[in-house]
Motif scaffolding. Structure first.
Motif, PDB file in Angstrom:
ATOM      1  N   ILE A 131      32.104 134.084 -53.561  1.00 34.91           N
ATOM      2  CA  ILE A 131      32.274 134.168 -52.104  1.00 34.91           C
ATOM      3  C   ILE A 131      31.312 133.203 -51.396  1.00 34.91           C
ATOM      4  CG2 ILE A 131      31.988 135.698 -50.096  1.00 34.91           C
ATOM      5  CD1 ILE A 131      32.957 137.995 -51.999  1.00 34.91           C
ATOM      6  N   ILE A 132      30.056 133.184 -51.860  1.00 35.59           N
ATOM      7  CA  ILE A 132      29.076 132.295 -51.201  1.00 35.59           C
ATOM      8  C   ILE A 132      29.481 130.829 -51.412  1.00 35.59           C
ATOM      9  CG2 ILE A 132      26.669 131.521 -51.179  1.00 35.59           C
ATOM     10  CD1 ILE A 132      25.835 134.390 -51.772  1.00 35.59           C
ATOM     11  N   CYS A 133      29.988 130.505 -52.614  1.00 31.60           N
ATOM     12  CA  CYS A 133      30.403 129.116 -52.868  1.00 31.60           C
ATOM     13  C   CYS A 133      31.579 128.719 -51.973  1.00 31.60           C
ATOM     14  CB  CYS A 133      30.758 128.923 -54.338  1.00 31.60           C
ATOM     15  SG  CYS A 133      29.294 128.836 -55.364  1.00 31.60           S
ATOM     16  N   LEU A 134      32.486 129.655 -51.752  1.00 33.45           N
ATOM     17  CA  LEU A 134      33.595 129.365 -50.825  1.00 33.45           C
ATOM     18  C   LEU A 134      33.042 129.123 -49.416  1.00 33.45           C
ATOM     19  CD1 LEU A 134      36.465 131.851 -51.779  1.00 33.45           C
ATOM     20  CD2 LEU A 134      36.321 129.425 -52.277  1.00 33.45           C
ATOM     21  N   CYS A 194      26.338 128.892 -43.443  1.00 35.04           N
ATOM     22  CA  CYS A 194      27.013 128.740 -44.746  1.00 35.04           C
ATOM     23  C   CYS A 194      26.222 127.850 -45.706  1.00 35.04           C
ATOM     24  CB  CYS A 194      28.410 128.151 -44.557  1.00 35.04           C
ATOM     25  SG  CYS A 194      29.532 129.284 -43.765  1.00 35.04           S
ATOM     26  N   ASN A 195      25.588 126.799 -45.182  1.00 35.35           N
ATOM     27  CA  ASN A 195      24.942 125.839 -46.091  1.00 35.35           C
ATOM     28  C   ASN A 195      23.480 126.145 -46.363  1.00 35.35           C
ATOM     29  OD1 ASN A 195      27.362 124.556 -45.990  1.00 35.35           O
ATOM     30  ND2 ASN A 195      26.689 122.957 -44.582  1.00 35.35           N
ATOM     31  N   CYS A 196      22.819 126.800 -45.412  1.00 38.63           N
ATOM     32  CA  CYS A 196      21.372 126.992 -45.564  1.00 38.63           C
ATOM     33  C   CYS A 196      20.988 128.455 -45.780  1.00 38.63           C
ATOM     34  CB  CYS A 196      20.624 126.479 -44.341  1.00 38.63           C
ATOM     35  SG  CYS A 196      21.083 124.833 -43.877  1.00 38.63           S
ATOM     36  N   LEU A 197      21.643 129.362 -45.074  1.00 43.53           N
ATOM     37  CA  LEU A 197      21.170 130.747 -45.126  1.00 43.53           C
ATOM     38  C   LEU A 197      21.841 131.572 -46.238  1.00 43.53           C
ATOM     39  CD1 LEU A 197      20.824 131.434 -41.291  1.00 43.53           C
ATOM     40  CD2 LEU A 197      19.072 130.774 -42.929  1.00 43.53           C
ATOM     41  N   ALA A 253      23.450 128.328 -64.275  1.00 48.60           N
ATOM     42  CA  ALA A 253      22.775 127.029 -64.115  1.00 48.60           C
ATOM     43  C   ALA A 253      23.395 126.250 -62.952  1.00 48.60           C
ATOM     44  CB  ALA A 253      22.880 126.231 -65.410  1.00 48.60           C
ATOM     45  N   LEU A 254      24.711 126.372 -62.817  1.00 48.30           N
ATOM     46  CA  LEU A 254      25.402 125.690 -61.719  1.00 48.30           C
ATOM     47  C   LEU A 254      24.961 126.261 -60.370  1.00 48.30           C
ATOM     48  CD1 LEU A 254      27.584 123.549 -61.308  1.00 48.30           C
ATOM     49  CD2 LEU A 254      29.293 125.340 -61.457  1.00 48.30           C
ATOM     50  N   ILE A 255      24.777 127.564 -60.340  1.00 55.87           N
ATOM     51  CA  ILE A 255      24.326 128.221 -59.101  1.00 55.87           C
ATOM     52  C   ILE A 255      22.904 127.767 -58.745  1.00 55.87           C
ATOM     53  CG2 ILE A 255      23.611 130.488 -58.177  1.00 55.87           C
ATOM     54  CD1 ILE A 255      26.587 129.965 -57.939  1.00 55.87           C
ATOM     55  N   LYS A 256      22.065 127.583 -59.754  1.00 56.40           N
ATOM     56  CA  LYS A 256      20.699 127.106 -59.490  1.00 56.40           C
ATOM     57  C   LYS A 256      20.740 125.714 -58.858  1.00 56.40           C
ATOM     58  CE  LYS A 256      18.075 129.530 -63.064  1.00 56.40           C
ATOM     59  NZ  LYS A 256      17.591 129.372 -64.445  1.00 56.40           N
ATOM     60  N   CYS A 301      29.040 121.117 -56.134  1.00 55.93           N
ATOM     61  CA  CYS A 301      28.634 122.197 -57.055  1.00 55.93           C
ATOM     62  C   CYS A 301      29.340 123.500 -56.669  1.00 55.93           C
ATOM     63  CB  CYS A 301      27.122 122.412 -57.012  1.00 55.93           C
ATOM     64  SG  CYS A 301      26.213 121.112 -57.812  1.00 55.93           S
ATOM     65  N   ALA A 302      29.393 123.755 -55.363  1.00 53.93           N
ATOM     66  CA  ALA A 302      30.055 124.978 -54.904  1.00 53.93           C
ATOM     67  C   ALA A 302      31.537 124.933 -55.275  1.00 53.93           C
ATOM     68  CB  ALA A 302      29.876 125.127 -53.397  1.00 53.93           C
ATOM     69  N   MET A 303      32.138 123.767 -55.149  1.00 52.28           N
ATOM     70  CA  MET A 303      33.562 123.646 -55.476  1.00 52.28           C
ATOM     71  C   MET A 303      33.788 123.809 -56.978  1.00 52.28           C
ATOM     72  SD  MET A 303      36.552 123.299 -54.222  1.00 52.28           S
ATOM     73  CE  MET A 303      37.267 122.267 -52.966  1.00 52.28           C
ATOM     74  N   VAL A 304      32.904 123.241 -57.810  1.00 51.10           N
ATOM     75  CA  VAL A 304      33.051 123.400 -59.264  1.00 51.10           C
ATOM     76  C   VAL A 304      33.019 124.885 -59.610  1.00 51.10           C
ATOM     77  CG1 VAL A 304      32.013 122.955 -61.529  1.00 51.10           C
ATOM     78  CG2 VAL A 304      32.050 121.160 -59.848  1.00 51.10           C
ATOM     79  N   TYR A 305      32.073 125.607 -59.010  1.00 53.32           N
ATOM     80  CA  TYR A 305      31.978 127.042 -59.288  1.00 53.32           C
ATOM     81  C   TYR A 305      33.254 127.757 -58.849  1.00 53.32           C
ATOM     82  CZ  TYR A 305      29.811 131.574 -60.010  1.00 53.32           C
ATOM     83  OH  TYR A 305      29.531 132.829 -60.483  1.00 53.32           O
ATOM     84  N   SER A 306      33.716 127.431 -57.624  1.00 56.09           N
ATOM     85  CA  SER A 306      34.919 128.104 -57.098  1.00 56.09           C
ATOM     86  C   SER A 306      36.148 127.799 -57.950  1.00 56.09           C
ATOM     87  CB  SER A 306      35.219 127.665 -55.665  1.00 56.09           C
ATOM     88  OG  SER A 306      34.064 127.486 -54.942  1.00 56.09           O
ATOM     89  N   LEU A 307      36.149 126.656 -58.643  1.00 53.58           N
ATOM     90  CA  LEU A 307      37.305 126.310 -59.483  1.00 53.58           C
ATOM     91  C   LEU A 307      37.181 126.876 -60.889  1.00 53.58           C
ATOM     92  CD1 LEU A 307      37.767 122.521 -58.643  1.00 53.58           C
ATOM     93  CD2 LEU A 307      39.082 124.428 -57.771  1.00 53.58           C
TER      94      LEU A 307
END
Lengths: 446, 178
Positions: free
Chosen positions: A358-361, A336-339, A283-286, A256-262
């Motif tokens: 930035i957070i998705c990266l 990076c993954n939890c906080l 919605a993707l961020i949720k 999901c993070a990669m989809v957003y970053s792309l």
């Protein structure tokens, strides 16, 4: 007309018909450069052998297998978005499913390269991995999770490719109808002569639904099987039953993070802001937030079980992960993954695309370190202290990692240039219907 | 695909801009013998149209392709390791040959079930949708864009069928060859 689907094709195909933004060419040049770095590194590895890597006793799985697991994981969000959200009728997926599916296909192809790189003598890979009969009629060991993985990944790649290509067929037909000459012939061939008849749509829709239904358990099985590469061994830190759901959740988080970053830069490059809307990205961020909390829970349970089991080897590994020589990787993973994703609880943050990007990266960085952490911190210290060692990746492995990103982005950017980045036929379904709306009609009856 | 090159089977194409008019027209001409051999075309798969397709063609047999493909994949997935194990037993943990690890083979049964099921589904979509169709005519470029269409063979633009389609909401009716 109350609503309209007019202009959708025009808007989406603008990138394939005209030149995209300059940033596209800069991105492509960087991707090709990275790809060349990787190609040179692989050539060196083939010529000089596996000794050029940092792999040595006791760590025989290092960065190369980390990359394999990372890229397989990246692919998962694509199938989640294209298949699982399709079955749940989540309409927001229609604007991003094509790019997510493309990401899946190219990510799984990238992942598939790493076992080939890792075996060293790549020309023998098929002989080792596939059930070919040989002179002694000696077959592969079907009880080995590594062979399970070969079947899982190749099935996943094939099904993802089919799913992606069938989704493209009506859109390629639409592209055919806008061009002439050789291009028209080519697109006609690629779209199987699709014309959009009721008969074609009827069987297409049913088949698409079944493909989604088949892809759904497949996506859950693939990363479960990847996790068994670890969990089926007796290695402390690996031998745990939580691995399959933990890996699947992690895979979807990174995907999901990669989809957003792309999607965020691509929608700018191809001027798709009106099609891929801010609420779709929200919605993707949720979804990223949800999977991040599942992953955080899994990290906690993993530690709890290591302590509660009373297994001293297991507990020692986990203590060392947090405090030992590899604790940097562990804490990068946790932050990076939890906080950092906790910021997504705020609606203002979810709509701030720069912060989300930035957070998705960072989540992607964190997920890479998660795999590195699992693989390396477990292998360096097993049951016997005399076996213990240390591992740091060498330049070749870093170059191969950079090359994998180059390979992935080169394919993705080439695809975006020549094929619609958004599914035109599906996006029309989330636009207001073109209704005259002047009384009772068959449309309202149904 | 193929351009309009022959005049063997003349007919008319009615273009509709509105979905509700179009659904009404499709329902109206569906059972009318004056519209025998007509074709219905749409740029996307609106739920309303899929309901009409279900009425017209019945449940899609693609499901049977999927079922047969998936079952044959599952059988292959179990048969392959079992036969290869029989051919060359790998003795694990001192157990005598002939003890087959069925739980391990569930993986192959499952993966090949999905693989064969997906391949058979694609085959079903193509066969039942009559694809590939290299000789199909593209009546109008906007049919894959934003227009709905009905093609009626062997009638002219002055026919009663053309008038009825106009009456049902067609914005444009023109001559075309199949």
């Amino acid at each position: 007309m109350k609503g309209s689907i007019s202009g959708i094709n025009e808007q989406i195909l603008i990138g394939t018909g005209t030149k995209p933004e300059k940033t596209y060419y800069i991105a492509l040049a960087i991707a090709v450069f990275c790809l060349l770095i990787g190609a040179v590194a692989w050539a060196i590895e083939i010529i000089y052998g596996m000794g050029v890597t940092g792999l040595n006793s006791p760590v025989y799985w290092g960065v190369l297998i980390t990359n394999f697991v990372f890229w397989v994981g990246i692919g998962h969000a694509g199938t989640l978005i294209s298949a699982i959200l399709f079955l749940f009728r989540a309409k927001w997926r229609n604007s991003i499913n094509r790019s997510a599916e493309a990401m899946t296909v190219f990510a799984v192809i990238t992942a598939g390269l790493f076992p080939l790189i890792h075996v060293g003598r790549v020309w023998l890979a098929a002989y080792w991995m596939m059930p070919f009969p040989n002179t002694n009629n000696l077959w592969v060991n079907f009880r080995s999770p590594l062979i399970w993985d070969v079947f899982a990944i190749s099935t996943y790649l094939t099904v993802s490719l089919l799913f992606w290509y069938m989704g493209l067929v009506p859109d390629i037909a639409a592209m055919r109808d806008r061009v002439t000459g050789f291009k028209r012939l080519l697109f006609g061939f690629m779209s199987f002569g699709w014309r959009g008849t009721l008969r074609e749509w009827h069987h297409y829709e049913v088949g698409y639904g079944f493909l989604a239904a088949l892809a759904t358990p497949l996506v859950l099985s693939v990363h479960s099987i990847v996790s068994w590469d670890f969990a089926m061994s007796m290695q402390p830190g690996w031998h745990t039953t939580i691995f399959p759901p933990y890996f699947v959740a992690g895979a979807i988080l990174s995907g999901c993070a990669m989809v957003y970053s792309l999607v965020l830069p691509l929608r700018h490059m191809f001027r798709l802001e009106e099609i891929i809307k801010a609420e779709h990205l929200e919605a993707l961020i949720k979804l990223t937030l949800l999977t991040s909390t599942i992953v955080a829970y899994a990290y906690g349970v993993e530690f709890f079980v290591a302590w509660y089991s009373g297994n001293e080897f297991e507990w020692a590994i986990f203590q060392k992960r947090a405090t030992g020589p590899y604790c940097f990787y562990f804490w990068v993973m946790v932050f990076c993954n939890c906080l950092f994703p906790l910021a997504f609880w705020s609606k203002r943050v979810r709509y701030n695309q720069t912060i989300c990007f930035i957070i998705c990266l960072l989540v992607n960085v964190g997920m890479w370190f998660e795999r590195y952490n699992i693989i390396v911190s477990s292998l360096v210290e097993d049951f016997l202290p005399s076996n213990w060692g240390h591992y740091e990746p060498r330049l070749i492995e870093i170059a191969l990692t950079v090359g994998s990103f180059g390979w992935f982005f080169t394919w993705l950017l080439i695809f975006c240039r020549f094929f619609p980045l958004v599914s035109m036929s599906e996006v029309k379904l989330i636009m207001p219907k073109p209704l005259r709306g002047d009384g009772a009609s068959a449309a309202q009856k149904h | 695909m193929a351009e309009i090159t022959t005049q063997e089977e003349q007919g008319i194409v009615a273009l509709f801009p509105y979905l509700d008019d179009f659904c009404q027209a499709v329902s109206r001409v569906g059972s009318d013998s004056d519209f025998h051999g007509h074709e219905v075309l749409s740029p996307t798969s609106y739920h309303e149209l899929m309901a009409l397709a279900e009425e017209r063609y019945g449940p899609s047999p693609v499901r049977w392709f999927t079922l047969v493909g998936a079952l044959s994949g599952m059988c292959t997935g179990f048969a392959m390791p079992l036969l290869m194990d029989y051919d060359w037993p790998i003795v694990v943990g001192g157990k005598s040959p002939g003890i087959y690890s069925l739980p391990a083979y569930v993986i192959f049964g499952f993966e090949l079930m999905v693989l064969f099921g997906a391949l058979a589904t694609i085959l079903g979509m193509l066969v039942m949708g009559r694809l590939p169709n290299p000789y199909g005519t593209v009546y109008h470029p906007r049919i894959t864009d934003d227009r709905f269409a009905i093609f009626v063979p062997k009638v002219g633009v002055e026919s009663s069928q053309a008038k009825l389609l106009h009456h049902l909401g067609a914005a444009e009716v023109f001559a075309a060859a199949k």
